[in-house]
Motif scaffolding. Structure first.
Motif, short mmCIF file in Angstrom:
data_model
loop_
_atom_site.label_atom_id
_atom_site.label_comp_id
_atom_site.label_asym_id
_atom_site.label_seq_id
_atom_site.Cartn_x
_atom_site.Cartn_y
_atom_site.Cartn_z
N TYR A 1 -0.41 -5.14 10.88
CA TYR A 1 -1.20 -6.38 10.82
C TYR A 1 -2.48 -6.16 9.73
O TYR A 1 -2.87 -7.04 8.90
CB TYR A 1 -1.89 -6.85 12.01
N ALA A 2 -3.26 -4.90 9.72
CA ALA A 2 -4.24 -4.80 8.76
C ALA A 2 -3.86 -4.70 7.42
O ALA A 2 -4.59 -5.19 6.56
CB ALA A 2 -4.86 -3.38 9.32
N LEU A 3 -2.63 -3.98 7.11
CA LEU A 3 -1.93 -3.87 5.85
C LEU A 3 -1.67 -5.24 5.38
O LEU A 3 -1.74 -5.50 4.30
CB LEU A 3 -0.96 -2.91 5.94
N LEU A 4 -1.14 -6.38 6.31
CA LEU A 4 -0.90 -7.56 5.94
C LEU A 4 -2.04 -8.23 5.58
O LEU A 4 -2.18 -9.10 4.34
CB LEU A 4 -0.12 -8.48 6.92
N VAL A 5 -3.11 -8.20 6.14
CA VAL A 5 -4.42 -8.94 5.78
C VAL A 5 -4.88 -8.19 4.33
O VAL A 5 -5.22 -9.16 3.46
CB VAL A 5 -5.47 -8.71 6.74
N ILE B 1 -4.68 -2.31 -3.53
CA ILE B 1 -3.41 -1.72 -3.91
C ILE B 1 -3.26 -0.45 -3.06
O ILE B 1 -2.03 -0.06 -2.68
CB ILE B 1 -2.94 -2.02 -5.26
N SER B 2 -4.19 0.53 -3.57
CA SER B 2 -4.20 1.79 -3.04
C SER B 2 -4.18 1.85 -1.60
O SER B 2 -3.26 2.59 -1.02
CB SER B 2 -5.56 2.43 -3.21
N VAL B 3 -4.85 1.15 -0.73
CA VAL B 3 -4.75 1.18 0.71
C VAL B 3 -3.43 0.73 1.03
O VAL B 3 -2.79 1.30 2.17
CB VAL B 3 -5.85 0.25 1.37
N CYS B 4 -2.75 -0.46 0.46
CA CYS B 4 -1.33 -0.94 0.76
C CYS B 4 -0.26 0.14 0.66
O CYS B 4 0.62 0.24 1.39
CB CYS B 4 -1.21 -2.00 0.06
N ARG B 5 -0.49 0.94 -0.60
CA ARG B 5 0.40 1.75 -0.81
C ARG B 5 0.38 3.05 0.20
O ARG B 5 1.39 3.54 0.52
CB ARG B 5 0.23 2.30 -2.35
N ARG C 1 3.52 4.16 2.69
CA ARG C 1 4.06 5.61 2.88
C ARG C 1 4.28 5.87 4.48
O ARG C 1 5.25 6.51 4.89
CB ARG C 1 3.30 6.73 2.42
N ILE C 2 3.52 5.57 5.07
CA ILE C 2 3.45 5.86 6.57
C ILE C 2 4.49 5.02 7.28
O ILE C 2 5.16 5.31 8.00
CB ILE C 2 1.98 5.33 7.11
N LEU C 3 4.41 3.65 6.78
CA LEU C 3 5.58 2.86 7.46
C LEU C 3 7.06 3.33 7.03
O LEU C 3 8.02 3.41 7.86
CB LEU C 3 5.53 1.57 6.90
N TYR C 4 7.12 4.06 5.98
CA TYR C 4 8.35 4.69 5.44
C TYR C 4 8.80 5.88 6.17
O TYR C 4 9.91 5.81 6.63
CB TYR C 4 8.04 4.90 3.82
N MET D 1 10.86 2.79 -1.24
CA MET D 1 10.18 2.73 0.09
C MET D 1 10.23 1.43 0.68
O MET D 1 10.57 1.41 1.73
CB MET D 1 8.81 3.31 -0.13
N LEU D 2 9.71 0.52 -0.18
CA LEU D 2 9.72 -1.07 0.22
C LEU D 2 11.30 -1.47 0.63
O LEU D 2 11.31 -2.24 1.56
CB LEU D 2 8.97 -1.98 -0.76
N SER D 3 12.19 -1.12 -0.15
CA SER D 3 13.55 -1.56 0.12
C SER D 3 13.99 -1.08 1.44
O SER D 3 14.76 -1.75 1.90
CB SER D 3 14.28 -1.18 -1.03
#
Length: 362
Positions: free
Chosen positions: A257-261, A277-281, A285-288, A327-329
């Motif tokens: 949720y924090a990444l989405l915001v 963008i750096s935080v989202c990347r 990596r953690i989600l992947y 990773m996103l895919s």
């Protein structure tokens, strides 16, 4: 200065002791209503605001104590050398003991909402003291009581940042406990046996919602970074662990949720977006890694599945290295449903034609 601070803290403890002897049902009900109200709006206070004499919010209590503690925190931060352990360790322990007693009294009286400004200054003071002497165990103990006392969401965020200097996972009791959200009132309900880390994370989630409504993307970035650090410090994966607590799962939900915001802010701010963008990347990596480790990762997110899908779609709109696109895919692929295989002996035409001779008889 320490003598002045201790004197002020004793006054606050005396006030709370008086309140505890005069508690009424109507007072407790009013405090519950105040807590519900503060979870929908943000009371944000910077370090400078804690030094000011005006109230930070309606009916704020212990303003003098908040200012005095903040002054001591500033003095410790600007101290060029570490305080001598022999000369200050005993005084610091006495000070921490007073703070613990006050936090316990706040938990008993259920009025932390009124003292949230004071609690904010306490978190800053503990961080400052920790730079001079080791008080990690004391920080954990005080943080547990502060979390249970139900302060304003901004205090939960300050507590998360305070715990970043120690082992946050020590908050986990290893038990599931009773923890749920009252969706009618939108507040967190929990009992004494609830995992303190889970409670804190749910409180932080409320804070993120308030920050998003106030369009404070810098604060969102800081909170997201602390959440990612917490994930790394807790070892990330809990598979194979004997601990029954679901705090790591809750942590992942809060991170999503924090990444989405953060991703949503990419489309609203006009300035430099590199940090967002750096935080989202970093989060990707953690989600992947989580997707690769756990095949049931998507189902564990609960209603945050939609948040993860939206997160991936937003981040894909921006330029990234090929590795991040892969990773996103991979993350998005866990939500792609495959059609059920049809049996070889099944014929749709035969099935439909069978209704031509179908009849209902008495």
């Amino acid at each position: 200065m320490l003598n002045i601070v201790e004197s002020v803290l004793n006054e606050v403890h005396g006030e709370l002791s008086t309140i505890s002897h005069r508690l009424t049902t109507s007072f407790l009900k009013e405090m519950d209503e105040r807590y519900i109200e503060c979870t929908t709006t943000l009371t944000y206070s910077s370090g400078e605001c804690l030094l000011r004499g005006r109230s930070l919010y309606k009916d704020e209590q212990a303003i003098l104590a908040r200012r005095t503690v903040s002054v001591l925190s500033v003095l410790l931060d600007n101290c060029e050398s570490k305080c001598s352990a022999e000369s200050y360790e005993k005084r610091f322990n006495e000070l921490i003991g007073n703070i613990r007693r006050i936090c316990t009294a706040l938990e008993t009286t259920n009025c932390s909402v009124l003292y949230s400004g004071f609690l904010l200054s306490i978190t800053r003071l503990l961080t400052s003291i920790h730079r001079h002497t080791e008080i990690a165990a004391h920080i954990i103990d005080i943080a547990k009581v502060m979390i249970s006392s139900r302060p304003m969401p901004v205090v939960a965020d300050a507590t998360l940042q305070l715990l970043s200097v120690v082992d946050e996972c020590a908050l986990c009791t290893g038990t599931v406990g009773n923890l749920r959200v009252d969706y009618d009132q939108g507040v967190l309900l929990y009992k004494k046996d609830s995992c303190h880390l889970q409670v804190l994370l749910k409180q932080v989630e409320v804070y993120i919602k308030c920050v998003e409504s106030a369009y404070l993307y810098s604060e969102t970035i800081q909170t997201t970074k602390c959440s990612l650090l917490l994930y790394n410090s807790c070892g990330g994966d809990s598979s194979g662990s004997e601990v029954r607590c679901e705090c790591r799962c809750v942590l992942m939900q809060v991170i999503v949720y924090a990444l989405l915001v953060c991703a949503r802010f990419l489309g609203t701010i006009s300035g430099d977006k590199d940090e967002l963008i750096s935080v989202c990347r970093s989060g990707v990596r953690i989600l992947y890694e989580s997707v690769l480790r756990d095949v049931e990762f998507g189902s564990q997110l609960g209603f945050n599945e939609g948040h993860l899908i939206e997160l991936c779609e937003i981040i894909k709109r921006y330029e990234h290295q090929e590795i991040y696109l892969l990773m996103l895919s991979e993350i998005s692929s866990i939500f792609q449903l495959c059609a059920e295989e049809t049996s070889a002996s099944y014929s749709q035409k035969t099935f439909v034609e069978s209704f031509n001779t179908f009849s209902i008889t008495d």
